[in-house]
Design a protein around this motif. Structure first.
Motif, short mmCIF file in Angstrom:
data_model
loop_
_atom_site.label_atom_id
_atom_site.label_comp_id
_atom_site.label_asym_id
_atom_site.label_seq_id
_atom_site.Cartn_x
_atom_site.Cartn_y
_atom_site.Cartn_z
N UNK A 88 -14.00 2.56 -2.51
CA UNK A 88 -13.73 4.00 -2.55
C UNK A 88 -12.24 4.31 -2.48
N UNK A 89 -11.46 3.48 -1.75
CA UNK A 89 -10.02 3.77 -1.61
C UNK A 89 -9.18 3.03 -2.65
N UNK B 167 0.84 -1.19 0.00
CA UNK B 167 0.00 0.00 0.00
C UNK B 167 0.88 1.25 0.00
N UNK B 168 0.32 2.40 -0.39
CA UNK B 168 1.10 3.65 -0.33
C UNK B 168 1.58 3.93 1.08
N UNK B 169 2.73 4.58 1.19
CA UNK B 169 3.33 4.82 2.51
C UNK B 169 2.41 5.64 3.41
N UNK B 170 1.57 6.49 2.86
CA UNK B 170 0.67 7.31 3.67
C UNK B 170 -0.69 6.65 3.84
N UNK B 171 -0.71 5.33 3.84
CA UNK B 171 -1.98 4.60 3.89
C UNK B 171 -2.82 4.86 5.13
N UNK B 172 -2.19 5.31 6.23
CA UNK B 172 -2.95 5.63 7.44
C UNK B 172 -3.33 7.11 7.48
N UNK C 102 -7.74 6.68 3.11
CA UNK C 102 -6.79 5.99 3.98
C UNK C 102 -6.98 4.47 3.82
N UNK C 103 -6.41 3.86 2.79
CA UNK C 103 -6.66 2.43 2.56
C UNK C 103 -6.20 1.53 3.71
N UNK D 67 -16.62 5.53 11.38
CA UNK D 67 -15.15 5.50 11.28
C UNK D 67 -14.69 4.97 9.93
N UNK D 68 -15.28 3.87 9.45
CA UNK D 68 -14.82 3.30 8.18
C UNK D 68 -15.23 4.20 7.01
N UNK D 69 -16.37 4.86 7.13
CA UNK D 69 -16.78 5.79 6.07
C UNK D 69 -15.85 7.00 6.03
N UNK D 70 -15.50 7.54 7.20
CA UNK D 70 -14.61 8.70 7.26
C UNK D 70 -13.21 8.34 6.76
N UNK D 71 -12.73 7.14 7.10
CA UNK D 71 -11.41 6.71 6.61
C UNK D 71 -11.41 6.58 5.09
N UNK D 72 -12.52 6.10 4.54
CA UNK D 72 -12.62 5.98 3.08
C UNK D 72 -12.66 7.36 2.43
N UNK D 73 -13.43 8.27 3.03
CA UNK D 73 -13.53 9.62 2.48
C UNK D 73 -12.18 10.34 2.55
N UNK D 74 -11.37 10.01 3.55
CA UNK D 74 -10.04 10.62 3.69
C UNK D 74 -8.98 9.89 2.87
#
Length: 581
Positions: free
Chosen positions: A563-564, A103-108, A529-530, A520-527
């Motif tokens: 989404x991600x 995954x991309x390094x900024x995945x979180x 964050x895979x 939480x999972x919706x917000x992570x997807x919108x941001x």
């Protein structure tokens, strides 16, 4: 974790489900008022709650904000100091980069590290979905930036600890080895010992022993010093250290004898040790790891008491003969630890192995016929036999994984349509979505094979209509299968958007329900964050099997993954839900 089982024996170092239960963590801070309560085992599963962001309960030892400040002698500094060019920063830890499938390094993203650590610790692995477990492993192995508010080595320890509980011992070792020894923290030393035992490799403790012993409280480090001296070809020093440990009552009984057997395995080792299991009632990580390292066979009665992640460890042990590894390998494949190719390779070894059982040799020959029989009718007959032999759902699923590529050799034809559901399901266990999609014109609309292809066909363009979705249940699918089918279609955008709400209501899938996990999972997807999305997906699917995974959980998981940019994983998870329900 190091919870002592008896006053003078080495502590148990295993995840929950293996021997003694893990020690209880420190009391957790109160959850947010809007977070639902954790369901009890056996209770119907809806959407799994998640811990709220904030200070996290910690397993021993507690996380350290900075690398360990244990004083080192001049000799130790000279022995472990790395040149600048060879040092690796803990700001980014992992074994695989984007170019290798990571995954991309900024995945979180900007997710809070303390909260993420707590999420990892709360995942009750193994999880229901094999495909989600595969994706989660890839995330945990990825070269990721360390999130805010956590030490990089501590965060690596949390990643490795979760991998161990998933059965991924080799992957956990890769994560631990991604941190330089000079950057290890007490928590990482603790997990490193568990990884060494899970992989049957006590020699892995030797580069860590001189620093781990004064830093980490485990008594196992005392015996590690003796074992490493023996492995280094210093039998006299090893004997002195072992005798001192015995006098200090660090260990006794089989725990001490197994350590003696390890130190005697080194060059010039002279200690002959016989291991007897008659009086042993419990298998611990110490006993498991050292027995594996020395080739000591563990009785089946003790193996039967461990959690499902441990057979997956065994399946990855080269020292274990192939005929003993096969049952563990089948379980590991069902969990997602081993692939179709790994299973096929193992059967290839067993086909000509002198110690293979008659049954194993027969399976290997049948598998060869599934590829080489002169016509499709014969190959299909062999596949049916392989699929029908096991008497458990897990065993039958493992056979579908084993035969995935053999199933892809069957040319689609109308006269074989009745076998299409199992052929397609088998191919999809290995991600063979294009070969599976070749059956789309040969199967009836509303059949299981049609549903699996509708979920996974990479060339699908037009979304399904509401009548096509409801027609699946009308054609004979159970209500639960119909719910999961709809949830997977809606999550991956394969159903007409205007019909989603009405279909959810008519099929009884509460996709509009809100709780902390959904938000939480919706917000992570919108941001975007895979990595966070995959971790939250695992939180939402921590069940022993698919029967306890709610359709609405599947919807939110597949929607967030899509989404991600993880649509492929989302499609495979959705198809697995339908095929295994």
């Amino acid at each position: 974790m190091l919870a002592a089982q008896e006053r003078d024996a080495p502590e148990s170092l295993l995840p929950p489900g293996f021997g003694d239960p893990a020690p209880a963590p420190a009391p957790a801070p109160a959850e947010r008022p809007d977070a639902p309560a954790q369901p009890r085992p056996g209770a119907p599963l809806t959407v799994q709650p998640l811990p709220a962001p904030g200070p996290a309960p910690s397993p021993t030892p507690t996380p350290t904000p900075t690398p360990s400040a244990t004083p080192l002698s001049a000799e130790e500094l000279l022995a472990y100091e790395l040149p600048d060019y060879a040092r690796r920063s803990t700001a980014r830890v992992g074994a695989i980069g984007v170019d290798s499938g990571g995954l991309p390094a900024n995945g979180f993203g900007d997710a809070d590290g303390v909260w993420l650590s707590r999420l990892m610790r709360h995942v009750d692995a193994p999880i229901a979905s094999r495909w989600l477990s595969i994706a989660l492993r890839r995330m945990l192995l990825s070269r990721l930036d360390t999130p805010a508010r956590v030490n990089g080595a501590d965060f690596a320890a949390e990643r490795a600890w979760l991998l161990l509980r998933m059965g991924e011992a080799v992957a956990a070792r890769n994560v631990v080895q991604g941190v330089d020894v000079e950057n290890h923290t007490p928590k990482l030393y603790q997990v490193a010992m568990q990884v060494a035992l899970a992989t049957g490799d006590p020699a892995a403790l030797c580069p860590l022993e001189s620093l781990g012993r004064p830093t980490s409280p485990e008594r196992g480090w005392v015996l590690a010093e003796a074992m490493c001296a023996g492995l280094a070809g210093e039998p006299r020093r090893a004997a002195q250290l072992a005798d001192a440990a015995r006098r200090a009552r660090v260990a006794r009984g089989i725990d001490f004898l197994l350590a003696e057997k390890v130190l005697g395995a080194g060059a010039q080792g002279r200690r002959a040790v016989t291991i007897e299991w008659d009086d042993v009632e419990q298998l611990t990580a110490w006993r498991y790891g050292l027995a594996m390292a020395t080739g000591v066979e563990i009785p089946d009665r003790l193996i039967e008491t461990v959690g499902p992640h441990v057979p997956a460890w065994t399946a990855q042990m080269p020292i274990v003969p192939a005929f003993r590894r096969l049952p563990a390998a089948e379980r590991a494949a069902a969990l997602g630890v081993l692939s179709n190719l790994a299973l096929v390779d193992l059967l290839g070894v067993l086909e000509t192995a002198d110690d293979a059982t008659a049954s194993q040799a027969s399976i290997a020959r049948d598998l060869r016929l599934a590829y080489t029989a002169p016509n499709a009718t014969e190959r299909l007959g062999v596949l049916r036999q392989l699929w029908d032999e096991p008497d458990t759902p897990e065993g039958r699923f493992a056979r579908q994984i084993l035969t995935a590529r053999a199933a892809a050799t069957i040319v689609p034809a109308a006269e074989r349509a009745e076998d299409a559901p199992r052929l397609v399901a088998s191919m999809l266990t290995a991600g063979l979505d294009r070969p599976a999609a070749r059956w789309r014109d040969m199967v009836a609309e509303g059949s299981d094979a049609w549903a699996l292809i509708a979920l996974t066909d990479p060339a699908a363009r037009a979304p399904l209509s509401a009548s096509a979705v409801t027609g699946y249940q009308g054609a004979g699918a159970s209500q639960r299968k119909a719910q999961l089918f709809f949830a997977g279609l809606a999550g991956t955008g394969r159903v007409t958007e205007s019909t989603v709400s009405g279909l959810a209501q008519s099929l009884g899938v509460a996709i509009g329900a809100e709780n902390a996990w959904v938000r939480a999972i919706r917000q992570a997807a919108e941001a975007d964050q895979p990595a966070t999305v995959l971790l939250l997906a695992a939180v939402g699917m921590q069940a022993s099997d698919w029967s306890r995974v709610a359709p609405e959980s599947l919807f939110h998981i597949t929607a967030a993954l899509t989404r991600v940019g993880l649509e492929g994983e989302a499609r495979m998870i959705a198809a697995e839900a339908v095929a295994r329900s």
